[in-house]
Design an enzyme around this catalytic site. Structure first.
Site, PDB file in Angstrom:
ATOM      1  N   HIS A 212     -19.364  -5.827-110.872  1.00  0.00           N
ATOM      2  CA  HIS A 212     -18.818  -6.111-109.445  1.00  0.00           C
ATOM      3  C   HIS A 212     -19.053  -7.806-109.149  1.00  0.00           C
ATOM      4  CE1 HIS A 212     -20.187  -1.698-108.728  1.00  0.00           C
ATOM      5  NE2 HIS A 212     -18.838  -1.624-108.585  1.00  0.00           N
TER       6      HIS A 212
ATOM      7  N   LYS B 235     -18.643  10.752-103.322  1.00  0.00           N
ATOM      8  CA  LYS B 235     -19.706  10.857-104.372  1.00  0.00           C
ATOM      9  C   LYS B 235     -20.920  11.081-103.680  1.00  0.00           C
ATOM     10  CE  LYS B 235     -17.140   7.271-107.034  1.00  0.00           C
ATOM     11  NZ  LYS B 235     -17.291   5.839-107.715  1.00  0.00           N
TER      12      LYS B 235
ATOM     13  N   ARG C 112     -10.778  -1.417-114.687  1.00  0.00           N
ATOM     14  CA  ARG C 112     -11.307  -1.737-116.137  1.00  0.00           C
ATOM     15  C   ARG C 112     -10.342  -1.023-117.052  1.00  0.00           C
ATOM     16  NH1 ARG C 112     -16.481   1.233-113.420  1.00  0.00           N
ATOM     17  NH2 ARG C 112     -14.371   2.018-112.284  1.00  0.00           N
TER      18      ARG C 112
ATOM     19  N   SER D 284     -21.246   2.098-112.168  1.00  0.00           N
ATOM     20  CA  SER D 284     -22.500   2.125-111.584  1.00  0.00           C
ATOM     21  C   SER D 284     -23.029   3.599-112.170  1.00  0.00           C
ATOM     22  CB  SER D 284     -22.589   2.309-109.767  1.00  0.00           C
ATOM     23  OG  SER D 284     -21.926   1.080-109.566  1.00  0.00           O
TER      24      SER D 284
HETATM   25  P1  ADP Z   1     -15.379   3.220-105.998  1.00  0.00           P
HETATM   26  O1  ADP Z   1     -16.527   4.409-105.629  1.00  0.00           O
HETATM   27  O2  ADP Z   1     -14.405   2.909-104.732  1.00  0.00           O
HETATM   28  O3  ADP Z   1     -14.844   3.289-107.081  1.00  0.00           O
HETATM   29  P2  ADP Z   1     -17.186   1.252-107.039  1.00  0.00           P
HETATM   30  O4  ADP Z   1     -18.394   0.932-106.212  1.00  0.00           O
HETATM   31  O5  ADP Z   1     -17.347   2.245-108.103  1.00  0.00           O
HETATM   32  O6  ADP Z   1     -16.571   2.289-105.828  1.00  0.00           O
HETATM   33  O7  ADP Z   1     -16.352   0.137-107.437  1.00  0.00           O
HETATM   34  C1  ADP Z   1     -15.624  -0.720-106.445  1.00  0.00           C
HETATM   35  C2  ADP Z   1     -14.698  -1.359-107.285  1.00  0.00           C
HETATM   36  O8  ADP Z   1     -15.208  -2.289-108.174  1.00  0.00           O
HETATM   37  C3  ADP Z   1     -13.612  -0.559-107.782  1.00  0.00           C
HETATM   38  O9  ADP Z   1     -12.205  -1.021-107.487  1.00  0.00           O
HETATM   39  C4  ADP Z   1     -14.010  -0.457-109.176  1.00  0.00           C
HETATM   40  O10 ADP Z   1     -12.892  -0.233-110.017  1.00  0.00           O
HETATM   41  C5  ADP Z   1     -14.329  -1.945-109.275  1.00  0.00           C
HETATM   42  N1  ADP Z   1     -15.423  -2.114-110.504  1.00  0.00           N
HETATM   43  C6  ADP Z   1     -16.469  -1.314-110.603  1.00  0.00           C
HETATM   44  N2  ADP Z   1     -17.243  -1.669-111.962  1.00  0.00           N
HETATM   45  C7  ADP Z   1     -16.441  -2.712-112.338  1.00  0.00           C
HETATM   46  C8  ADP Z   1     -16.398  -3.558-113.473  1.00  0.00           C
HETATM   47  N3  ADP Z   1     -17.284  -3.295-114.415  1.00  0.00           N
HETATM   48  N4  ADP Z   1     -15.631  -4.401-113.501  1.00  0.00           N
HETATM   49  C9  ADP Z   1     -14.635  -4.768-112.669  1.00  0.00           C
HETATM   50  N5  ADP Z   1     -14.277  -3.982-111.560  1.00  0.00           N
HETATM   51  C10 ADP Z   1     -15.351  -3.075-111.498  1.00  0.00           C
END
Ligand code: ADP
Length: 158
Positions: free
Chosen positions: A17, A41, A90, A128
């Site tokens: 992130h 979630k 990703r 995460s």
């Molecule tokens: P959500 O529950 O909405 O997917 P996340 O917190 O898991 O929220 O992720 C928020 C955003 O960040 C999403 O668009 C996700 O694809 C992106 N994201 C998560 N991990 C990565 C990563 N390792 N590299 C790039 N983008 C990421």
């Protein structure tokens, strides 16, 4: 210049992130990290904990702020004077859901664009949920999240 909203669960914020935000902060006047409260979630961290962790980790960015939200994303985006929703991609597996989400948001608010940044290769496998999984099994998560987040995970998992 354009303002963007970067929505997600951020349970917790990871180096993936943060890398995306580093790049986005150069492209947009302001980026609001929008931490979702009403997520389907079941997060490990409360909304306040997720906001506090992200804010602490991102304190050095002067055009990035962190807030929680529990209303419709396009409404939240408008009230923040933003016209872009930022998301990360990703793998191909992210695409289907993201495509659907972007389509729904465009149908709700045609004036707001969803923009995707692809992950940096070294974070392509990072999520995460995997970080929490590794931490639960006592694996080393130092490469995946900042020290403040490691401390919070340790506290939470005991
Ligand atoms: P959500 O529950 O909405 O997917 P996340 O917190 O898991 O929220 O992720 C928020 C955003 O960040 C999403 O668009 C996700 O694809 C992106 N994201 C998560 N991990 C990565 C990563 N390792 N590299 C790039 N983008 C990421």
């Amino acid at each position: 210049m354009v303002n963007a909203v970067y929505p997600g669960t951020f349970d917790p914020i990871t180096n993936g992130h943060i890398d995306l935000l580093k790049r986005a902060a150069k492209m947009f006047a302001h980026v609001t990290v929008a931490v979702a409260d009403n997520t389907s979630k079941q997060p490990l961290f409360t909304i306040n904990e997720r906001v506090a962790m992200a804010a602490s980790v991102l304190a050095d960015f002067n055009n990035v702020s962190v807030v929680g939200f529990d209303n419709l994303l396009v409404e939240f985006t408008r009230t923040n004077n933003a016209s872009v929703i930022l998301r990360g991609l990703r793998a191909v597996s992210d695409f289907e859901y993201e495509f659907q989400l972007a389509g729904m948001n465009r149908s709700l608010a045609p004036d707001i664009e969803t923009i995707f940044l692809t992950t940096a290769e070294q974070y392509a496998y990072l999520s995460s949920s995997l970080v929490k999984e590794v931490a639960r099994l006592d694996g080393n998560i130092a490469k995946f999240v900042p020290p403040q987040v490691i401390a919070e995970i340790d506290r939470k998992l005991g």
